[in-house]
Structures are given as structure tokens and as C-alpha cells.
Design an enzyme around this catalytic site. Structure first.
Site, PDB file in Angstrom:
ATOM      1  NE  ARG A  44      13.510  49.887 -18.536  1.00 50.97           N
ATOM      2  CZ  ARG A  44      12.529  50.245 -19.363  1.00 50.97           C
ATOM      3  NH1 ARG A  44      11.752  51.241 -19.072  1.00 50.97           N
ATOM      4  NH2 ARG A  44      12.348  49.596 -20.495  1.00 50.97           N
TER       5      ARG A  44
ATOM      6  CD  GLN B 190      21.275  46.183 -20.773  1.00 49.16           C
ATOM      7  OE1 GLN B 190      22.012  45.254 -21.065  1.00 49.16           O
ATOM      8  NE2 GLN B 190      21.340  47.340 -21.363  1.00 49.16           N
TER       9      GLN B 190
ATOM     10  CG  ASP C 243      14.300  46.502 -18.046  1.00 45.36           C
ATOM     11  OD1 ASP C 243      13.095  46.574 -17.743  1.00 45.36           O
ATOM     12  OD2 ASP C 243      14.883  47.361 -18.727  1.00 45.36           O
TER      13      ASP C 243
ATOM     14  CB  SER D  67      13.265  45.674 -21.313  1.00 43.74           C
ATOM     15  OG  SER D  67      13.650  47.014 -21.195  1.00 43.74           O
TER      16      SER D  67
ATOM     17  CE1 TYR E  38      11.350  54.831 -19.434  1.00 44.71           C
ATOM     18  CE2 TYR E  38      12.735  55.670 -17.675  1.00 44.71           C
ATOM     19  CZ  TYR E  38      12.036  54.637 -18.260  1.00 44.71           C
ATOM     20  OH  TYR E  38      12.021  53.404 -17.668  1.00 44.71           O
TER      21      TYR E  38
END
Ligand code: NAD
Length: 368
Positions: free
Chosen positions: A124, A129, A132, A135, A228
Site C-alpha cells: 500500500r 495507488q 491497489d 482499495s 494498519y
């Protein structure tokens, strides 16, 4: 020679997504890739074969025919054993491969010298991005959780001022404000609910507030590695229980999304908390896939407990297959940009953290 890509129909029960949408096919054929797709592969996501043909793909009859011709197989779900057997050695397979759940399939892919990359293992990091997929699909799940909650509820979400009086807005509590939780908050806000949210990561506060929701200040902070959360200690769990009980009791809707990487989802909503909620309250537990955040959740089912409905939906992204596929497909196209050069040579640069961390089998070796 241009590289060939295969798309087959997903055969996992209740999976409606397709790995590539026609718009992405066009992008890839323009770059020089040759695309084969199984007849009907995009139908459940509302992408008919004719769209794929118009975008430059060749539609073939069955999975065997499609898989035998390909150097790259793009999947949503992990390939089934019979699919793995139909994939040619030295091919690449990219998808949500769930290696922890299907170790025997990983072994089969390594034995057949299939090079496998798992979309859920993409780090991540900022550079990743656009790749990803965790997500993109979590955003779909969060949105859908809010819509499901509104649909199951016997109350309006917004405040209504009518000739028949003023109706107070629903009070929603979102537990876990990662990608899915933030999308659930945004959607509930758009529907007019009063939203509160809670997360053990400090960084979540600003994100929650920027969506117009109230952040519940908790005594428990549990930042883990890589942005996280970490698992709570027993003492922290006790503190969280006391703090959450009152807030849950005041809510009409609770949407739970809390996850800790590599662990069963934390149980945050206990049976005694549910019993303090008003009748007709709703809990939508999208951590159900991973055991659930509510003690009473039964994955894939609705349970009624003293007038409170607890629903633990599974594979929510598949319930919005058109847009979920569109987003996932874009993630895959961006991943292929890293893996290949100009639609031609496969150039795996294992100095690249994204390729190195997402690879699970390569040239006959298991990498995880
Ligand atoms: P996730 O699915 O692992 O977890 C969902 C949320 O649950 C997280 O926000 C987590 O903090 C929360 N949670 C865990 N245990 C909890 C508990 N006991 N009580 C309350 N909440 C609890 O998370 P995610 O959506 O995958 O995102 C995790 C992080 O990764 C976030 O910081 C997010 O901003 C970040 N992220 C970064 C990128 C990037 O830079 N490319 C992309 C996506 C996500």
C-alpha cells in the site's frame, strides 16, 4: 510478437465480476496486446460479448480454448485446479489469489511453472495507488454496506420536515475507518444520516471529520506497521468494550469494517452490546468474510437477535459488478504497465518492490 492475454468466466459461486472490461481491452489492444475472452465472461457484470469484439478482443467458446493460447491470464478469483491445469507453463496469472486459503493451488501453479502475482499483496505505497485493488474493491464494499443498511432499516436516514411532523435523522456508527469505512461514512452522509465513526488509528480522526462525521475519541490507540492497525491487548479490548457499549446502544445503524492484517477480524460488538440496542436497529458487518466484528454475525446470513438485525454480507464488490469490474480492470491494466514493456516482452524486475511483494510463484519456485 505481441503478448496474449486471456479472460475467462469466473466460476466461483456468486462472483459476478470480470477481470477486464471492454474499455481496458481497447487500451491494451492499442498497446499491441492480443486479447482472448471466453464467450459470456462479462455478461454477469453487464458487459456483453459484442462490446469486447468492438474493443478488439477475440471471443472464444470455452475456457480451455482461451487459456491454452495465452501468456497472461487475468482473473478476479483464484484459478480453480482444472483452470490451472489448462494454463500453459511459463504463463503469468494475476488476480486475487488468496494463497493462505488455497495453498494447494499455489503448489500446483509452481509445479506447472506458472508465474503468479497476487493483487491483494500489492504494497500500500503511494506509487502503487493506481494498482491497489484492495482499495478499489473496499470502496465498493463500503458504499454498498451503507446502501444495504438504509434498505434494511425501518427508518429514514435523513431528517424530514413534513406536514406530518419532523422525523429525526438516523444515527449511524461506523467502526473501522479504513478505505471501506470512509466510503460507508461518505455514503451515509450523502443519504442524510448523522454519522459517528471510530478507529484505533489516530490518522483516521482527520479523515472522518473531513467527511462531516463525528470522530469518537477513544482511550485505545493501536497503530500497527505499514499504516494498519495492530491487534489489541486484553486490557485494551476491555477498555474498548466499555467505551463502545454506550455508543453502540445509541445508534440506529452500526456498520463494522475493522480488520487487522493476517488475523481474524476483531470482535468489537458483543452480544451484550447488541442487547442494549433499540429494536429495529441494524448491524451490517462487512468484516464477515474474515469472521466478523460482531459476536453474533453469521457470515453470509441475516440473524435477528432481540429485534436487532445483524447481516454479514460476503463478497460485496460482486454485488456491484459493473463498476467493481471497471475499477479492478483499471488496476490490472496499471499492473501490466509495470510487468510488461510496450505490450511486448515480459520484464519482471524484482528490484521493484511492487512486483517482488506480489509474486507468489515464479519459474517453478514458491515465493511466499
Ligand atoms: P483494513 O481493511 O486493514 O482495516 C479497516 C480499518 O479497521 C482500519 O482503518 C483499521 O485501523 C481499523 N481497525 C482495526 N482494528 C480495529 C479495532 N479494534 N477497532 C476499531 N478499528 C479497527 O484497512 P484498509 O482500509 O485496508 O486501510 C488501512 C490503512 O492503509 C489505512 O491507513 C489507509 O489509509 C492505508 N492505505 C494506504 C494506501 C496507499 O497509500 N496506497 C492505500 C490504501 C490504504
Amino acid at each position: 510478437m505481441s503478448l496474449t492475454i486471456s479472460i475467462i468466466r469466473e466460476i466461483t459461486p456468486n462472483e459476478k465480476r470480470v477481470a477486464l472490461v471492454p474499455e481496458s481491452v481497447k487500451k491494451l489492444t492499442d498497446k499491441g496486446f492480443k486479447i482472448y475472452i471466453e464467450r459470456g465472461a462479462g455478461e454477469s457484470a453487464s458487459y456483453p460479448d459484442s462490446y469486447y469484439k468492438e474493443s478488439g478482443a477475440e471471443v472464444l467458446e470455452g475456457p480451455g480454448e482461451v487459456l491454452s493460447r495465452s501468456q497472461i491470464v487475468l482473473k478476479v478469483q483464484p484459478p480453480a485446479p482444472e483452470e490451472i491445469n489448462a494454463i500453459s507453463p511459463d504463463s503469468f496469472v494475476i488476480g486475487f489469489l488468496q494463497h493462505y486459503k488455497y495453498p494447494e493451488r499455489v503448489k500446483m501453479m509452481a509445479e506447472r511453472k506458472i508465474n503468479a502475482f497476487a493483487m491483494e499483496l500489492i504494497p500500500r505505497i503511494t506509487r502503487a495507488q493506481s494498482i491497489d485493488a484492495l482499495s478499489s474493491q473496499a470502496a465498493v464494499a463500503g458504499y454498498k454496506a451503507a446502501i444495504i443498511a438504509a434498505n434494511l432499516s425501518s427508518r429514514f436516514f435523513p431528517m424530514l420536515t413534513t406536514a406530518a411532523g419532523t422525523i429525526r435523522p438516523s444515527r449511524v456508527l461506523v467502526i473501522g475507518a479504513g478505505v471501506a469505512g470512509l466510503q460507508a461514512i461518505a455514503t451515509c452522509r450523502r443519504l442524510g444520516a448523522v454519522v459517528e465513526a471510530y478507529d484505533v488509528r489516530k490518522a483516521a480522526k482527520e479523515e472522518i471529520q473531513s467527511l462531516g462525521a463525528r470522530f469518537l475519541e477513544s482511550p485505545v490507540v493501536a497503530e500497527g506497521a505499514g499504516g494498519y492497525a495492530r491487534e489489541l491487548t486484553q486490557e485494551e479490548k476491555n477498555a474498548q468494550h466499555t467505551f463502545m457499549a454506550d455508543n453502540i446502544a445509541k445508534s440506529d445503524i452500526v456498520i463494522t469494517t475493522a480488520q487487522v492484517p493476517g488475523r481474524k477480524a476483531p470482535v468489537i460488538v458483543t452480544a451484550d452490546m447488541v442487547e442494549k440496542m433499540r429494536p429495529s436497529s441494524i448491524i451490517v458487518d462487512i468484516a464477515a468474510e474474515n469472521g466478523g466484528n460482531c459476536e453474533l454475525t453469521k457470515p453470509g446470513e441475516s440473524v435477528e437477535h432481540r429485534g436487532v438485525l445483524i447481516y454479514g454480507p460476503l463478497n460485496l464488490p460482486s454485488t456491484l459488478p459493473t463498476h467493481a469490474s471497471e475499477m479492478y480492470s483499471k488496476n490490472l491494466v496499471n499492473f501490466l504497465n509495470l510487468l510488461t514493456k510496450d505490450g511486448k516482452a515480459l520484464d519482471v524486475d524484482f528490484n521493484d518492490e511492487i512486483l517482488q511483494k506480489s509474486c507468489i510463484t515464479y519459474k517453478g519456485e514458491t515465493k511466499i
